[in-house]
Design an enzyme around this catalytic site. Sequence first.
Site, PDB file in Angstrom:
ATOM      1  N   ILE A 130     -12.544  14.734 -15.453  1.00 57.10           N
ATOM      2  CA  ILE A 130     -11.708  13.665 -15.964  1.00 57.10           C
ATOM      3  C   ILE A 130     -10.810  13.309 -14.784  1.00 57.10           C
ATOM      4  O   ILE A 130     -10.290  12.400 -14.933  1.00 57.10           O
ATOM      5  CB  ILE A 130     -11.051  14.157 -17.276  1.00 57.10           C
ATOM      6  CG1 ILE A 130      -9.966  15.155 -16.836  1.00 57.10           C
ATOM      7  CG2 ILE A 130     -11.887  14.600 -18.354  1.00 57.10           C
ATOM      8  CD1 ILE A 130      -8.749  15.453 -17.922  1.00 57.10           C
ATOM      9  N   ASP A 131     -10.437  13.824 -13.672  1.00 58.97           N
ATOM     10  CA  ASP A 131      -9.779  13.449 -12.691  1.00 58.97           C
ATOM     11  C   ASP A 131     -10.424  12.477 -11.605  1.00 58.97           C
ATOM     12  O   ASP A 131      -9.639  11.743 -10.851  1.00 58.97           O
ATOM     13  CB  ASP A 131      -9.471  14.779 -11.878  1.00 58.97           C
ATOM     14  CG  ASP A 131      -9.036  15.910 -12.617  1.00 58.97           C
ATOM     15  OD1 ASP A 131      -8.242  15.514 -13.655  1.00 58.97           O
ATOM     16  OD2 ASP A 131      -8.825  17.015 -12.201  1.00 58.97           O
ATOM     17  N   MET A 173      -3.028  14.203 -16.647  1.00 62.12           N
ATOM     18  CA  MET A 173      -3.680  15.045 -15.751  1.00 62.12           C
ATOM     19  C   MET A 173      -4.042  14.596 -14.330  1.00 62.12           C
ATOM     20  O   MET A 173      -3.734  13.407 -14.341  1.00 62.12           O
ATOM     21  CB  MET A 173      -4.926  15.901 -16.328  1.00 62.12           C
ATOM     22  CG  MET A 173      -4.422  17.006 -17.569  1.00 62.12           C
ATOM     23  SD  MET A 173      -5.761  17.590 -18.297  1.00 62.12           S
ATOM     24  CE  MET A 173      -5.230  19.093 -19.155  1.00 62.12           C
TER      25      MET A 173
END
Length: 352
Positions: A130-131, A173
């Site tokens: 997801i980064d 995040m």
Amino acid sequence: MRVGVLTGGGDCPGLNAVIRAVTKSLIHHGRCEVIGIEDGFDGLMSDPPRVRPLDWDGVSGILHTGGTILGTSNSANPLRDEATTRQVARNARELGLDMLVVIGGDGTMSLAHGLQRRIGLECIGVPKTIDNDIANCERSFGFDTAVATATEGLRRIESTAYSHHRVMIVETMGRHAGWLALESGMAAGADIILLPEIDFDLGSIIERCRERERRQRYTIICIGEGAKETGASLTVREHVAGSPEPMRLGGVANVLRERLQPHLKSEVRATVLGHLQRGGDPTPFDRVLATRFGHHAAELVIAGASGRMVTLQCGAIGSVAMSDVANVQRTVPVDHDLVVTGRDIGICFGER
């Protein structure tokens, strides 16, 4: 051929879509038996190894579901010591693995590359995070879903912000890369976006918040967990000994809230989105991208092209050497077009 499949690192929307595409593509070609390794590298480190067969029916109906049917681990390190690495080699031989498809982020790719070098375990990589911070890959599956989730969170926070005339800080995040904060902040219309790549000046943020106190009476700040004030240290939530990624970031939104509050009339609140960003069903974009990645991984397996990672570059699916990905992170260039766009439309990036 006998092909193993595992998911490593944190969970991510779209993992099941990759598992499905890899398995069905290999079965369709009629050349491979596919087995799933449970709980990431931990399943391959165990004695006996934890595995399950993957067949056509077993991977049907999972395209749209979040998480991973195989389980995962972000702390298992098959290279942590000689005994563990020997156990992995022994398990790979006993399982008769000709190839291992490893679905994970930059840490997982580094471990797979290390195993191939150390014990000769042939690996194919599929980028997941997801980064969106995997080198030589412009978009990893899971990122689009996380951006959508974080954007919705920011928009929901905004209704409270303008109702109560508050400064609301929302932490995303992303570790050391600011892609998630940048795209979700842009999509939600955040007033201030703080990235790990650009150390922020507190005075600049205070100035922007005061200006909005006079004009619109509320402010939305989107901050990546790896962001920090100029001259300060990263905000570390915990250290996990023995993990491939021992330093866990988190809590910078609360640090910023404490720094801002004495200088503003508005009440300052902080929200950490946390694992909410990892969960839920993948977006249609991520389902399609994950399926394309999984299919190409199967093609690499059939071609015997070990040591490669599937990638997306200039909109096209291809592959790169895993050695070019291992231990490298893709961060946001400070002159990226989204950053330039943001500056031109009045978004503050915390620069003096």
